[in-house]
Design a protein around this motif. Structure first.
Motif, PDB file in Angstrom:
ATOM      1  N   THR A 111       1.030  -1.212  -0.048  1.00 41.97           N
ATOM      2  CA  THR A 111      -0.047   0.034   0.092  1.00 41.97           C
ATOM      3  C   THR A 111       0.856   1.168   0.162  1.00 41.97           C
ATOM      4  N   PHE A 112       0.327   2.372  -0.530  1.00 42.27           N
ATOM      5  CA  PHE A 112       1.075   3.547  -0.551  1.00 42.27           C
ATOM      6  C   PHE A 112       0.001   4.676  -0.107  1.00 42.27           C
ATOM      7  N   CYS A 113       0.387   5.946   0.442  1.00 42.09           N
ATOM      8  CA  CYS A 113      -0.506   6.970   1.043  1.00 42.09           C
ATOM      9  C   CYS A 113      -0.193   8.081  -0.059  1.00 42.09           C
ATOM     10  N   SER A 114      -1.473   8.715   0.230  1.00 37.27           N
ATOM     11  CA  SER A 114      -1.625  10.064  -0.686  1.00 37.27           C
ATOM     12  C   SER A 114      -0.925  11.219  -0.172  1.00 37.27           C
ATOM     13  N   ALA A 115      -0.791  11.271   1.121  1.00 35.13           N
ATOM     14  CA  ALA A 115      -0.224  12.062   2.167  1.00 35.13           C
ATOM     15  C   ALA A 115       0.626  11.717   3.186  1.00 35.13           C
TER      16      ALA A 115
ATOM     17  N   VAL B  35      -6.401  13.984 -14.072  1.00 35.20           N
ATOM     18  CA  VAL B  35      -7.942  14.868 -14.530  1.00 35.20           C
ATOM     19  C   VAL B  35      -7.512  16.438 -14.148  1.00 35.20           C
ATOM     20  N   SER B  36      -6.956  16.942 -13.266  1.00 35.46           N
ATOM     21  CA  SER B  36      -6.810  18.279 -12.944  1.00 35.46           C
ATOM     22  C   SER B  36      -5.722  18.477 -12.142  1.00 35.46           C
ATOM     23  N   THR B  37      -5.345  19.436 -11.798  1.00 40.24           N
ATOM     24  CA  THR B  37      -3.900  19.729 -10.845  1.00 40.24           C
ATOM     25  C   THR B  37      -3.893  19.088  -9.617  1.00 40.24           C
ATOM     26  N   ARG B  38      -5.177  18.893  -9.147  1.00 43.17           N
ATOM     27  CA  ARG B  38      -5.276  18.162  -7.923  1.00 43.17           C
ATOM     28  C   ARG B  38      -5.908  16.934  -7.833  1.00 43.17           C
TER      29      ARG B  38
ATOM     30  N   TYR C  96      -1.501  14.295  -9.730  1.00 44.21           N
ATOM     31  CA  TYR C  96      -0.937  13.217 -10.462  1.00 44.21           C
ATOM     32  C   TYR C  96       0.224  12.884 -10.268  1.00 44.21           C
ATOM     33  N   SER C  97       1.111  14.006 -10.034  1.00 36.37           N
ATOM     34  CA  SER C  97       2.577  13.901  -9.666  1.00 36.37           C
ATOM     35  C   SER C  97       2.844  13.169  -8.202  1.00 36.37           C
ATOM     36  N   THR C  98       1.967  13.387  -7.373  1.00 33.54           N
ATOM     37  CA  THR C  98       2.111  12.662  -6.072  1.00 33.54           C
ATOM     38  C   THR C  98       1.927  11.220  -6.315  1.00 33.54           C
ATOM     39  N   PHE C  99       0.582  10.861  -7.172  1.00 29.93           N
ATOM     40  CA  PHE C  99       0.223   9.659  -7.143  1.00 29.93           C
ATOM     41  C   PHE C  99       1.201   8.755  -8.052  1.00 29.93           C
TER      42      PHE C  99
ATOM     43  N   THR D  11       4.404   9.490  -8.162  1.00 26.49           N
ATOM     44  CA  THR D  11       5.932   9.199  -7.350  1.00 26.49           C
ATOM     45  C   THR D  11       5.615   8.032  -6.561  1.00 26.49           C
ATOM     46  N   GLN D  12       4.286   7.833  -6.151  1.00 23.28           N
ATOM     47  CA  GLN D  12       3.998   6.986  -4.760  1.00 23.28           C
ATOM     48  C   GLN D  12       4.071   5.558  -5.580  1.00 23.28           C
ATOM     49  N   MET D  13       3.571   5.397  -6.663  1.00 23.78           N
ATOM     50  CA  MET D  13       3.535   4.489  -7.383  1.00 23.78           C
ATOM     51  C   MET D  13       5.006   3.693  -7.680  1.00 23.78           C
ATOM     52  N   LEU D  14       5.621   4.719  -8.154  1.00 22.64           N
ATOM     53  CA  LEU D  14       7.185   4.493  -8.375  1.00 22.64           C
ATOM     54  C   LEU D  14       7.766   3.927  -7.379  1.00 22.64           C
ATOM     55  N   ARG D  15       7.737   4.436  -6.103  1.00 17.49           N
ATOM     56  CA  ARG D  15       8.148   4.216  -5.101  1.00 17.49           C
ATOM     57  C   ARG D  15       7.646   2.476  -4.569  1.00 17.49           C
ATOM     58  N   THR D  16       6.516   2.383  -4.712  1.00 13.83           N
ATOM     59  CA  THR D  16       6.050   1.347  -4.456  1.00 13.83           C
ATOM     60  C   THR D  16       6.546   0.151  -5.212  1.00 13.83           C
ATOM     61  N   SER D  17       6.559   0.393  -6.374  1.00 12.43           N
ATOM     62  CA  SER D  17       7.229  -0.603  -7.445  1.00 12.43           C
ATOM     63  C   SER D  17       8.537  -0.923  -7.118  1.00 12.43           C
ATOM     64  N   TYR D  18       9.547  -0.037  -6.700  1.00 12.67           N
ATOM     65  CA  TYR D  18      10.851   0.061  -6.338  1.00 12.67           C
ATOM     66  C   TYR D  18      10.734  -0.908  -5.076  1.00 12.67           C
ATOM     67  N   LEU D  19       9.827  -0.752  -4.154  1.00 15.37           N
ATOM     68  CA  LEU D  19      10.358  -1.699  -3.066  1.00 15.37           C
ATOM     69  C   LEU D  19       9.657  -3.084  -3.096  1.00 15.37           C
ATOM     70  N   GLN D  20       8.770  -3.198  -4.176  1.00 13.96           N
ATOM     71  CA  GLN D  20       8.547  -4.412  -4.561  1.00 13.96           C
ATOM     72  C   GLN D  20       9.580  -5.312  -5.411  1.00 13.96           C
ATOM     73  N   MET D  21      10.188  -4.489  -6.255  1.00 13.59           N
ATOM     74  CA  MET D  21      11.524  -4.804  -6.920  1.00 13.59           C
ATOM     75  C   MET D  21      12.583  -5.345  -5.750  1.00 13.59           C
ATOM     76  N   LYS D  22      12.829  -4.262  -4.969  1.00 10.24           N
ATOM     77  CA  LYS D  22      13.975  -4.590  -4.246  1.00 10.24           C
ATOM     78  C   LYS D  22      13.726  -5.911  -3.113  1.00 10.24           C
ATOM     79  N   LEU D  23      12.637  -5.779  -2.622  1.00  9.70           N
ATOM     80  CA  LEU D  23      12.096  -7.132  -1.953  1.00  9.70           C
ATOM     81  C   LEU D  23      12.158  -8.370  -2.674  1.00  9.70           C
ATOM     82  N   MET D  24      11.747  -8.459  -3.905  1.00  9.20           N
ATOM     83  CA  MET D  24      11.736  -9.498  -4.734  1.00  9.20           C
ATOM     84  C   MET D  24      13.152 -10.012  -5.054  1.00  9.20           C
ATOM     85  N   GLN D  25      14.093  -9.049  -5.312  1.00 10.98           N
ATOM     86  CA  GLN D  25      15.727  -9.268  -5.600  1.00 10.98           C
ATOM     87  C   GLN D  25      16.066 -10.055  -4.185  1.00 10.98           C
TER      88      GLN D  25
END
Length: 186
Positions: free
Chosen positions: A88-92, A113-116, A134-137, A139-153
């Protein structure tokens, strides 16, 4: 989608998001699952903490583990239960009463959709607009993917190490016959 009311919610493989909803001066959780929405009088962050404990590790332990793996310190993604791929990842900030928790396994795509606001398209092709930039979402998706990759490695490294310990080094064979090279020496 039907709405069910529950006080004892534990995150599971069907959880797509947990969004805060204000009712008077109390914050409830609207939990989006694959087939239904669940309403809980418990705050989203408390559900995350309780779910980590349910799967055998406290939230702070998960948070520290994430920090060690991916070297970030704010808005960290959390592995709630790695065997069933529940990340899971958080928006704030997790303590922010407007923080929404998303579960990466269910996210198929997302669009600005819009700036927020960001539209999230889930794997079952349902979509919903959330009050997250969008930028927050992203960034959080990328961090989560990175965490998944590091754990799988790390998991793969341990599997390889175990195979080596149990069976010794593998004899690697070339795709060509060694006779070709032995005959050329003569």
């Amino acid at each position: 989608m039907s709405k069910e009311l529950t006080e004892e919610y534990i995150v599971n493989s069907c959880t797509r998001y947990i969004q805060p909803k204000e009712y008077g001066n109390k914050v409830f959780s609207l939990i989006g699952e694959v087939e239904e929405e669940v309403l809980s009088p418990v705050k989203p962050f408390n559900i995350i903490q309780k779910s980590c404990a349910f799967y055998g590790v406290d939230y702070e332990g998960r948070r520290k583990g994430t920090r060690l793996l991916i070297d970030y310190s704010r808005k960290l993604p959390i592995v709630i239960e790695p065997i069933n791929n529940i990340y899971t990842f958080c928006s704030a900030s997790p303590e922010n009463p407007k923080c929404i928790w998303f579960f990466a396994e269910h996210i198929k795509d997302y669009r600005r959709v819009s700036t927020r606001e960001t539209m999230v398209i889930f794997r079952n092709n349902q979509s919903q607009i959330f009050p997250v930039s969008y930028s927050t979402f992203n960034t959080q998706m990328l961090r989560t993917s990175y965490l998944q990759m590091k754990l799988m490695q790390r998991v793969e490294f341990n599997k390889e190490k175990l195979v080596f310990l149990l069976h010794g080094p593998r004899n690697l064979k070339a795709s060509e016959s060694s006779e070709l090279y032995l005959n050329k020496k003569n």
